[in-house]
Design an enzyme around this catalytic site. Sequence first.
Site, PDB file in Angstrom:
ATOM      1  N   TYR A 116       0.840  -1.192   0.000  1.00  0.00           N
ATOM      2  CA  TYR A 116       0.000   0.000   0.000  1.00  0.00           C
ATOM      3  C   TYR A 116       0.881   1.251   0.000  1.00  0.00           C
ATOM      4  O   TYR A 116       0.567   2.246  -0.647  1.00  0.00           O
ATOM      5  CB  TYR A 116      -0.927   0.010   1.218  1.00  0.00           C
ATOM      6  CG  TYR A 116      -1.939  -1.114   1.201  1.00  0.00           C
ATOM      7  CD1 TYR A 116      -3.079  -1.043   0.409  1.00  0.00           C
ATOM      8  CD2 TYR A 116      -1.756  -2.249   1.975  1.00  0.00           C
ATOM      9  CE1 TYR A 116      -4.009  -2.077   0.390  1.00  0.00           C
ATOM     10  CE2 TYR A 116      -2.675  -3.289   1.972  1.00  0.00           C
ATOM     11  CZ  TYR A 116      -3.795  -3.192   1.178  1.00  0.00           C
ATOM     12  OH  TYR A 116      -4.708  -4.220   1.163  1.00  0.00           O
ATOM     13  N   ASN A 139     -12.708  -0.382  -4.847  1.00  0.00           N
ATOM     14  CA  ASN A 139     -12.564  -0.717  -6.258  1.00  0.00           C
ATOM     15  C   ASN A 139     -13.834  -1.408  -6.753  1.00  0.00           C
ATOM     16  O   ASN A 139     -14.190  -2.470  -6.247  1.00  0.00           O
ATOM     17  CB  ASN A 139     -11.343  -1.629  -6.436  1.00  0.00           C
ATOM     18  CG  ASN A 139     -11.220  -2.216  -7.818  1.00  0.00           C
ATOM     19  OD1 ASN A 139     -11.846  -1.776  -8.772  1.00  0.00           O
ATOM     20  ND2 ASN A 139     -10.391  -3.243  -7.934  1.00  0.00           N
ATOM     21  N   CYS A 147      -6.828  -5.094  -7.500  1.00  0.00           N
ATOM     22  CA  CYS A 147      -6.594  -4.648  -6.122  1.00  0.00           C
ATOM     23  C   CYS A 147      -6.046  -5.776  -5.247  1.00  0.00           C
ATOM     24  O   CYS A 147      -5.427  -5.514  -4.216  1.00  0.00           O
ATOM     25  CB  CYS A 147      -7.869  -4.064  -5.531  1.00  0.00           C
ATOM     26  SG  CYS A 147      -9.302  -5.140  -5.604  1.00  0.00           S
ATOM     27  N   HIS A 148      -6.239  -7.024  -5.676  1.00  0.00           N
ATOM     28  CA  HIS A 148      -5.722  -8.165  -4.907  1.00  0.00           C
ATOM     29  C   HIS A 148      -4.195  -8.232  -4.935  1.00  0.00           C
ATOM     30  O   HIS A 148      -3.606  -8.950  -4.145  1.00  0.00           O
ATOM     31  CB  HIS A 148      -6.319  -9.480  -5.442  1.00  0.00           C
ATOM     32  CG  HIS A 148      -5.996  -9.762  -6.872  1.00  0.00           C
ATOM     33  ND1 HIS A 148      -6.697  -9.180  -7.916  1.00  0.00           N
ATOM     34  CD2 HIS A 148      -5.055 -10.543  -7.431  1.00  0.00           C
ATOM     35  CE1 HIS A 148      -6.184  -9.611  -9.066  1.00  0.00           C
ATOM     36  NE2 HIS A 148      -5.190 -10.440  -8.795  1.00  0.00           N
ATOM     37  N   GLU A 174      -2.200 -16.506  -9.959  1.00  0.00           N
ATOM     38  CA  GLU A 174      -1.245 -15.715 -10.737  1.00  0.00           C
ATOM     39  C   GLU A 174       0.182 -16.194 -10.567  1.00  0.00           C
ATOM     40  O   GLU A 174       0.987 -16.068 -11.481  1.00  0.00           O
ATOM     41  CB  GLU A 174      -1.377 -14.228 -10.374  1.00  0.00           C
ATOM     42  CG  GLU A 174      -2.700 -13.665 -10.815  1.00  0.00           C
ATOM     43  CD  GLU A 174      -2.806 -12.162 -10.684  1.00  0.00           C
ATOM     44  OE1 GLU A 174      -1.785 -11.508 -10.396  1.00  0.00           O
ATOM     45  OE2 GLU A 174      -3.905 -11.644 -10.879  1.00  0.00           O
TER      46      GLU A 174
END
Length: 178
Positions: A116, A139, A147-148, A174
């Site tokens: 962040y 979001n 945002c993850h 991912e």
Amino acid sequence: MNDDIFAPMVGVQYTPPLSLPMLRLVANQNGLTCLAWQPNWQQPSDWQVHWQSASELSSQDVAQHILLQTISQLNEYFAGQRQQFDVPLNLQVGTVFQQTVWQALCDIPYGQTISYARLAQLIGKPTAYRACANANGKNPISIIIPCHRVIASDGGIGGYTGGLDIKQKLLQIECSFP
């Protein structure tokens, strides 16, 4: 605010693979307006959404075509065959600050994470990491606006509006596909 972002809106429920909960997708002729995890989403009172099943969607209607395109790209993402989305987005909601944060989220590469604090630096407001976390949580288009991919500075997973188990699963997807 531009009234075109709210009318006419079409919505569909999408069940992703991998035992993930249902998603709600909403679009209009301007683009995808919302992609939210079912248990946490409440339709804004000023949105008039015509809900349809995926089998009822037609590519002849612009908003429905966007939903079909979104479903197809989500299927590819969950199968490890897509790293970037090219669905048109309708980001005319949110404050200017939130929109700035959401745009910065789109620059985080697939399979990578940032903190962040780093997100705050990227938007030129290095002390605004809490405000970035708040904007991150608002979001409207999960997964596509990734945002993850934002974690705590100490390496912890941080928060996620969809739930930490979902965030963990998205990060695993991912990292487990080239």
